[in-house]
Structure formats: structure tokens, C-alpha cells
Design a protein around this motif. Sequence first.
Motif, PDB file in Angstrom:
ATOM      1  N   PRO A 118       0.849  -1.252  -0.197  1.00 12.62           N
ATOM      2  CA  PRO A 118       0.045  -0.052   0.061  1.00 12.62           C
ATOM      3  C   PRO A 118       0.990   1.163  -0.133  1.00 12.62           C
ATOM      4  CG  PRO A 118       0.121  -1.017   2.178  1.00 12.62           C
ATOM      5  CD  PRO A 118       0.958  -1.844   1.205  1.00 12.62           C
ATOM      6  N   ASP A 119       0.339   2.274  -0.470  1.00 11.20           N
ATOM      7  CA  ASP A 119       0.841   3.541  -0.382  1.00 11.20           C
ATOM      8  C   ASP A 119       0.819   4.544   0.856  1.00 11.20           C
ATOM      9  OD1 ASP A 119       1.969   3.782  -3.110  1.00 11.20           O
ATOM     10  OD2 ASP A 119      -0.343   4.007  -3.600  1.00 11.20           O
ATOM     11  N   VAL A 120      -0.448   4.058   1.542  1.00  6.08           N
ATOM     12  CA  VAL A 120      -0.619   4.645   2.806  1.00  6.08           C
ATOM     13  C   VAL A 120      -1.581   3.608   3.638  1.00  6.08           C
ATOM     14  CG1 VAL A 120      -2.077   6.368   4.101  1.00  6.08           C
ATOM     15  CG2 VAL A 120      -1.030   7.118   1.642  1.00  6.08           C
ATOM     16  N   VAL A 121      -1.193   3.545   4.980  1.00  3.45           N
ATOM     17  CA  VAL A 121      -1.669   2.652   5.873  1.00  3.45           C
ATOM     18  C   VAL A 121      -2.555   3.347   6.789  1.00  3.45           C
ATOM     19  CG1 VAL A 121      -1.615   0.782   7.750  1.00  3.45           C
ATOM     20  CG2 VAL A 121       0.100   0.790   5.822  1.00  3.45           C
ATOM     21  N   LEU A 122      -3.820   3.042   6.962  1.00  4.73           N
ATOM     22  CA  LEU A 122      -4.849   3.699   8.003  1.00  4.73           C
ATOM     23  C   LEU A 122      -4.980   2.793   9.173  1.00  4.73           C
ATOM     24  CD1 LEU A 122      -5.760   5.087   5.173  1.00  4.73           C
ATOM     25  CD2 LEU A 122      -7.741   5.453   6.430  1.00  4.73           C
ATOM     26  N   LEU A 123      -4.341   3.168  10.219  1.00  2.00           N
ATOM     27  CA  LEU A 123      -3.958   2.142  11.348  1.00  2.00           C
ATOM     28  C   LEU A 123      -4.664   2.735  12.662  1.00  2.00           C
ATOM     29  CD1 LEU A 123      -2.199  -0.422  12.389  1.00  2.00           C
ATOM     30  CD2 LEU A 123      -0.485   1.420  12.592  1.00  2.00           C
ATOM     31  N   ASN A 124      -5.534   2.032  13.172  1.00  2.00           N
ATOM     32  CA  ASN A 124      -6.169   2.183  14.650  1.00  2.00           C
ATOM     33  C   ASN A 124      -5.039   1.915  15.535  1.00  2.00           C
ATOM     34  OD1 ASN A 124      -8.128   2.466  16.580  1.00  2.00           O
ATOM     35  ND2 ASN A 124      -8.795   0.586  16.590  1.00  2.00           N
ATOM     36  N   ILE A 125      -5.347   2.383  16.843  1.00  2.91           N
ATOM     37  CA  ILE A 125      -4.264   2.257  17.642  1.00  2.91           C
ATOM     38  C   ILE A 125      -4.857   1.190  18.702  1.00  2.91           C
ATOM     39  CG2 ILE A 125      -3.445   3.331  19.963  1.00  2.91           C
ATOM     40  CD1 ILE A 125      -3.229   5.844  18.587  1.00  2.91           C
ATOM     41  N   SER A 126      -5.963   1.123  19.122  1.00  5.70           N
ATOM     42  CA  SER A 126      -6.438   0.240  20.326  1.00  5.70           C
ATOM     43  C   SER A 126      -7.054  -0.812  19.573  1.00  5.70           C
ATOM     44  CB  SER A 126      -7.517   0.834  21.082  1.00  5.70           C
ATOM     45  OG  SER A 126      -7.006   1.801  22.059  1.00  5.70           O
ATOM     46  N   MET A 127      -6.256  -2.225  19.412  1.00  4.06           N
ATOM     47  CA  MET A 127      -7.161  -3.491  18.774  1.00  4.06           C
ATOM     48  C   MET A 127      -6.460  -4.560  19.878  1.00  4.06           C
ATOM     49  SD  MET A 127      -5.953  -2.926  14.848  1.00  4.06           S
ATOM     50  CE  MET A 127      -4.358  -2.163  15.007  1.00  4.06           C
ATOM     51  N   GLY A 133      12.269  -1.994   8.457  1.00  4.91           N
ATOM     52  CA  GLY A 133      12.747  -1.027   7.404  1.00  4.91           C
ATOM     53  C   GLY A 133      11.588  -0.619   6.641  1.00  4.91           C
ATOM     54  N   ASN A 134      10.548  -0.866   6.703  1.00  3.70           N
ATOM     55  CA  ASN A 134       9.450  -0.620   5.965  1.00  3.70           C
ATOM     56  C   ASN A 134       9.291   0.939   6.182  1.00  3.70           C
ATOM     57  OD1 ASN A 134       6.598   0.112   4.810  1.00  3.70           O
ATOM     58  ND2 ASN A 134       6.936  -2.022   4.023  1.00  3.70           N
ATOM     59  N   THR A 135       9.117   1.922   5.216  1.00  4.72           N
ATOM     60  CA  THR A 135       9.079   3.266   5.260  1.00  4.72           C
ATOM     61  C   THR A 135       7.406   3.603   4.731  1.00  4.72           C
ATOM     62  OG1 THR A 135       9.929   3.585   3.195  1.00  4.72           O
ATOM     63  CG2 THR A 135      11.468   3.588   5.237  1.00  4.72           C
ATOM     64  N   CYS A 136       6.584   2.856   4.513  1.00  7.83           N
ATOM     65  CA  CYS A 136       5.436   3.310   4.041  1.00  7.83           C
ATOM     66  C   CYS A 136       4.739   4.302   4.751  1.00  7.83           C
ATOM     67  CB  CYS A 136       4.590   2.110   3.878  1.00  7.83           C
ATOM     68  SG  CYS A 136       3.584   1.350   5.085  1.00  7.83           S
ATOM     69  N   THR A 137       3.823   5.112   4.143  1.00  8.42           N
ATOM     70  CA  THR A 137       3.244   6.113   5.096  1.00  8.42           C
ATOM     71  C   THR A 137       1.874   5.575   5.940  1.00  8.42           C
ATOM     72  OG1 THR A 137       3.573   7.691   3.089  1.00  8.42           O
ATOM     73  CG2 THR A 137       1.949   8.433   4.741  1.00  8.42           C
ATOM     74  N   VAL A 138       2.034   5.987   7.065  1.00  9.25           N
ATOM     75  CA  VAL A 138       1.194   5.552   7.871  1.00  9.25           C
ATOM     76  C   VAL A 138       0.268   6.610   8.554  1.00  9.25           C
ATOM     77  CG1 VAL A 138       0.768   4.319  10.272  1.00  9.25           C
ATOM     78  CG2 VAL A 138       2.331   3.712   8.612  1.00  9.25           C
ATOM     79  N   LEU A 139      -1.111   6.441   8.540  1.00  8.24           N
ATOM     80  CA  LEU A 139      -2.027   7.454   8.972  1.00  8.24           C
ATOM     81  C   LEU A 139      -2.814   6.928  10.122  1.00  8.24           C
ATOM     82  CD1 LEU A 139      -3.674  10.220   8.924  1.00  8.24           C
ATOM     83  CD2 LEU A 139      -5.056   9.289   7.308  1.00  8.24           C
ATOM     84  N   ILE A 140      -2.684   7.423  11.401  1.00  7.77           N
ATOM     85  CA  ILE A 140      -3.174   6.573  12.380  1.00  7.77           C
ATOM     86  C   ILE A 140      -4.708   7.399  12.579  1.00  7.77           C
ATOM     87  CG2 ILE A 140      -3.345   6.717  15.260  1.00  7.77           C
ATOM     88  CD1 ILE A 140      -1.026   5.429  14.057  1.00  7.77           C
ATOM     89  N   LEU A 141      -5.733   6.464  12.649  1.00 12.28           N
ATOM     90  CA  LEU A 141      -7.121   6.595  12.540  1.00 12.28           C
ATOM     91  C   LEU A 141      -7.429   6.089  13.827  1.00 12.28           C
ATOM     92  CD1 LEU A 141      -9.525   7.820  11.051  1.00 12.28           C
ATOM     93  CD2 LEU A 141      -9.547   5.647  10.099  1.00 12.28           C
ATOM     94  N   SER A 142      -7.895   7.376  14.698  1.00 16.52           N
ATOM     95  CA  SER A 142      -7.970   7.113  16.230  1.00 16.52           C
ATOM     96  C   SER A 142      -9.143   7.621  17.035  1.00 16.52           C
ATOM     97  CB  SER A 142      -6.718   6.987  17.124  1.00 16.52           C
ATOM     98  OG  SER A 142      -6.968   6.589  18.579  1.00 16.52           O
TER      99      SER A 142
END
Length: 219
Positions: free
Chosen positions: A49-58, A74-83
Amino acid sequence: MTCRLLLVDDHALIRAGVRALVSDIPGYTVVGEADDGSQLLEMVRQHCPDVVLLNISMRSTSGLDALTQLRAAGNTCTVLILSMHTDPDLIMRALESGAHGYLLKDATATELEQALTALSSGERYLSPAIAHTVIDQALMRAQHGKPAAVDRHNLTARQLEILRLIVRGKSTREIAAGLALSIKTVETHRSQIMKRLHIYDVAGLVLFAVREKIISLDD
């Protein structure tokens, strides 16, 4: 070119809602979903993926733990926290762990699009509702540190003044009125600040200003 998104959230309804919103945004598509952070690394390898939408509490592996593992690999993909969390320490931990943005779950569809546009352009994004929280928390951590010399960034006194107002959330119109300048002049200064710092989004300017002690708790 289509931007590929990966959704990681333990709530199926949240994933379905985000997928539906993304389907209405041109140029973006969801290529995969996961319901726990333990799946993040493998899903990223599988879907690229280009962007990961990632929840915090799982359930078993939190989003922050998964993000740490991702960066350690070593993965540098873009991460957007959605929380839903607005705790200052948690937000700072997410940013320090390698997240490029932090979006609250009560954000509008328009804000989601703004966040994705910023991140897919190589910028950072913070929900406006938490921007001041991030500034204040970072300042509290750094207030006893040695002030940084900012003249090496080639910013004039006026530009530093405008930068402080920008990171405090003032609009171009408000800055112009407060400093008795034209809107065009403020826009020119803003453009020059970003070019000199090589930072082209407000979230990045906020983090820079905090790191370099350009703003203080008394600003």
C-alpha cells in the motif's frame, strides 16, 4: 495514478465506513483490510500500500506496537493513525514511532480527503482538533532544553513571527489583520518560509517549530 490504501482496524463497521468514504474520493482505492495489528507487516508485504490507515487500540497487537515492528523491519510506507484517542502522550508516541499523520475518527469525509491528499503528496497531517495539544505536549517535553539557533534556516524576524502565528492555527487573513499586512504579503512570506525549510504542510511546520524551540509556552 491511484493511491493504494490498507485499512487496519478491529471494528468491521469502521472499516466498512472508511472504505465507503474512500470510494467517493477520486484517485484512492482500498486494496486490503486487517482486523489486528499483528497482521500489519504481512499485509503490507502482500499488498504494497501507499498509505496505511491504522487504528491504535486493537485486540492482540496495538497499532503502535505494529507500527514499531513495521519500522524495525525497515518499511517506510506512509502511516495515518485513525483513532478516537486524544491523549497527548499517545499522539506524541504515534508520531515518534513513525506515523506521518493522526486523524480523529469523528473527522468528516472532507477532512479524510484532506489527510489522504497531504500524505500522498509526501506531507504530514494532524487533525486541527489536536494540533494545539501536540504543540503544548511537545513544548512541555522540550521547555528545559537548550534553545536552538534558528538563524541557520535563513528566516527573517518577520518570517519567524508569521511562522509562530501559522503554527498557532491563525489563518492567512487573521495574520494579515494582526500584523497590518496585506493578504498577498502574508502568502508570500508563507511560501518563502516553506521553501527555505523544505516543509510544505502546516503539520510539518508545527513539528519543526516545536523541535527548534521557535515557539514557547508564552507565545
